[in-house]
Design a protein around this motif. Structure first.
Motif, PDB file in Angstrom:
ATOM      1  N   GLU A 205      28.777  45.872  35.195  1.00 23.92           N
ATOM      2  CA  GLU A 205      27.353  46.159  35.461  1.00 23.92           C
ATOM      3  C   GLU A 205      26.799  45.205  36.517  1.00 23.92           C
ATOM      4  OE1 GLU A 205      28.724  45.764  32.425  1.00 23.92           O
ATOM      5  OE2 GLU A 205      28.680  47.887  31.814  1.00 23.92           O
ATOM      6  N   GLN A 206      27.211  43.940  36.449  1.00 18.36           N
ATOM      7  CA  GLN A 206      26.694  42.991  37.432  1.00 18.36           C
ATOM      8  C   GLN A 206      27.283  43.258  38.826  1.00 18.36           C
ATOM      9  OE1 GLN A 206      27.413  38.571  37.251  1.00 18.36           O
ATOM     10  NE2 GLN A 206      25.176  38.517  37.328  1.00 18.36           N
ATOM     11  N   LEU A 207      28.561  43.641  38.882  1.00 17.06           N
ATOM     12  CA  LEU A 207      29.149  43.985  40.186  1.00 17.06           C
ATOM     13  C   LEU A 207      28.424  45.190  40.781  1.00 17.06           C
ATOM     14  CD1 LEU A 207      32.941  43.437  39.348  1.00 17.06           C
ATOM     15  CD2 LEU A 207      31.473  41.952  40.743  1.00 17.06           C
ATOM     16  N   ALA A 208      28.089  46.149  39.935  1.00 15.19           N
ATOM     17  CA  ALA A 208      27.350  47.325  40.415  1.00 15.19           C
ATOM     18  C   ALA A 208      25.968  46.919  40.921  1.00 15.19           C
ATOM     19  CB  ALA A 208      27.225  48.352  39.288  1.00 15.19           C
ATOM     20  N   SER A 209      25.332  46.020  40.196  1.00 15.86           N
ATOM     21  CA  SER A 209      24.010  45.533  40.588  1.00 15.86           C
ATOM     22  C   SER A 209      24.088  44.800  41.933  1.00 15.86           C
ATOM     23  CB  SER A 209      23.485  44.609  39.483  1.00 15.86           C
ATOM     24  OG  SER A 209      22.363  43.895  39.910  1.00 15.86           O
ATOM     25  N   ALA A 210      25.146  44.017  42.124  1.00 12.46           N
ATOM     26  CA  ALA A 210      25.346  43.325  43.407  1.00 12.46           C
ATOM     27  C   ALA A 210      25.477  44.347  44.534  1.00 12.46           C
ATOM     28  CB  ALA A 210      26.582  42.434  43.342  1.00 12.46           C
ATOM     29  N   GLY A 211      26.241  45.392  44.289  1.00 13.03           N
ATOM     30  CA  GLY A 211      26.419  46.439  45.294  1.00 13.03           C
ATOM     31  C   GLY A 211      25.095  47.115  45.639  1.00 13.03           C
TER      32      GLY A 211
END
Ligand code: GUN
Ligand code: ZN
Length: 422
Positions: A205-211
């Motif tokens: 979820e955090q990687l997606a948020s970074a993207g």
């Protein structure tokens, strides 16, 4: 208007593709600066009349663009030379405890000031820098960089799966990043990089948020680590079985594009290098770190075959020096062990214009081109008795190589930011 007369060398284009033409050398040159920008750079004989009015200073040594460190961790400056482990254990034992101390703003301020002064002493005028998970660590670095007028790109580290007392959350990581982008946008010569530490310390979820943040802000960079250590890579493969490889983990979250900088890529195969090249992503080659942690040997020739943009990172604290000059000597050794060869002019390109391009500031610095900011340094090939002996009567090629193999901060006799000596 100010002018600097002396021996000038810059390598604005990559000699590997542009050939010898890329090398600009003026044994008696003139660098003309107005309002902090280069307005002319060439042979003194060609420019002297036009700029006869300029206040001219003669510099002894070799004038080159300031170095660009494409990957370094300022909070790890005090952890350099920590003995005994490879990546994951080294992080646990030495680095995470040191980074926890950056919850204290005064500690962050003092460390940032020391770190930036060290960069300048080593001839580094621009850098892409890891801070810590604490937003105050970025404020500390940016404030210190603003005071010194340095071109620094950094960002708060996203790591919601980090150790206790060194993690954010999906919500706080997003909010803190957005607030930092808004707070620092357009100030001085600063830039923001969305900075997930690496796949192991962030949730999907955090990687997606970074993207999403990278997509929402076209002016920010993306900075992370990739394929550094076999243990790390095995862990990532286990956590993300659906991904084709480590790079694909980032790609699935929108983190692979022209504004992405991946440190290391020691174990990236042809397929990954090809996808990085197609995406326009860049690699920070960190030879001293890779040897220190026993991570492996980056294959520069393979990156070249695929056309990936490469810069040079010191990666302190896993890296063993802040000297980009010395790091080039180590890059040469890495290439030797990989069966390729790094030419000293190309090395200088990677450490200046090439690195600047990778970290998104290629239009601003790195080539001493008209319109670019006048960040430059003076290299002193007489800095030590050994350098002086080796360089006496030597060709430019040999002097430059000797500086890379034997030089460090002692060989930087002056550092100029926007035409002003620091
Ligand atoms: N991978 C994740 N974090 C780090 C770090 O701090 N240093 C290095 N060298 N690799 C990392
Ligand atoms: Zn690193």
């Amino acid at each position: 208007m100010k002018a600097f007369r002396g021996e000038i060398l810059s390598v604005p284009a990559d000699p590997a593709s542009a050939g010898h033409e890329a090398i600009r050398h003026y044994p008696d040159g003139l660098l003309v600066v107005e309002d902090g920008l280069v307005i002319a750079c060439g042979a003194y004989a060609d420019l002297a009349d036009t700029y006869a009015e300029a206040d001219t200073e003669t510099l002894t040594g070799l004038i080159v663009p300031g170095f660009v460190d494409a990957h370094v961790h300022y909070p790890q400056i005090g952890s350099i030379a920590s003995h005994g482990e490879q990546l994951m254990q080294w992080l646990e034992r030495h680095i995470f405890p040191a980074e926890k101390a950056f919850a204290d703003r005064a500690h962050a301020d003092a460390t940032a000031a020391f770190f930036l002064d060290q960069l300048l002493r080593h001839g580094t005028t621009s850098a892409l820098v890891f801070a810590t998970v604490h937003p105050g660590s970025v404020d500390a670095l940016f404030e210190a960089a603003l005071q010194r007028d340095m071109r620094i790109v950094s960002g708060k580290v996203l790591m919601d799966l980090g150790p206790e007392d060194l993690r954010d959350t999906l919500v706080s990581g997003r909010a803190d990043t957005e607030a930092l982008i808004a707070r620092w946008r357009g100030r001085g010569r600063l830039g923001y990089a969305v900075t997930p530490r690496f796949a192991p310390t962030s949730s999907a979820e955090q990687l997606a948020s970074a993207g999403e943040m990278v997509a929402a802000h076209p002016d920010v960079m993306m900075h992370t680590h990739l394929s550094e250590n076999p243990g790390e890579i095995a862990y990532v493969a286990e956590r993300f079985p659906e991904a084709a490889d480590y790079l694909d983990v980032y790609a699935r979250f929108g983190l692979v594009g022209p504004r992405s900088v991946f440190a290391h890529c020691v174990h990236s195969d042809d397929g990954a290098l090809q996808r990085m090249a197609e995406a326009g992503a860049g690699i920070a080659f960190c030879p001293t770190s890779n040897m220190f942690l026993g991570s492996g040997l980056f294959d520069l020739a393979a990156a070249d075959r695929h056309g990936v943009n490469v810069g040079i990172g010191t990666d302190v604290g896993a890296g063993t020096t802040l000297s980009v000059l010395h790091t080039l000597g180590e890059a040469y050794r890495t290439c030797q062990l990989r069966g390729s060869n790094l030419d000293p002019f190309r090395a200088l390109h990677l450490a200046t214009a090439g690195g600047a391009r990778v970290i998104g500031i290629g239009d601003k610095v790195g080539g001493l081109l008209p319109g670019q900011e006048a960040d430059f340094i003076v290299l002193e090939d007489q800095a030590t008795p050994l350098l002086a002996r080796r360089c006496h009567g030597a060709s430019l090629h040999d002097r430059l190589f000797a500086l890379q193999v034997l030089g460090d901060d002692r060989a930087i006799s002056a550092t100029y930011l926007r035409g002003r000596k620091v």
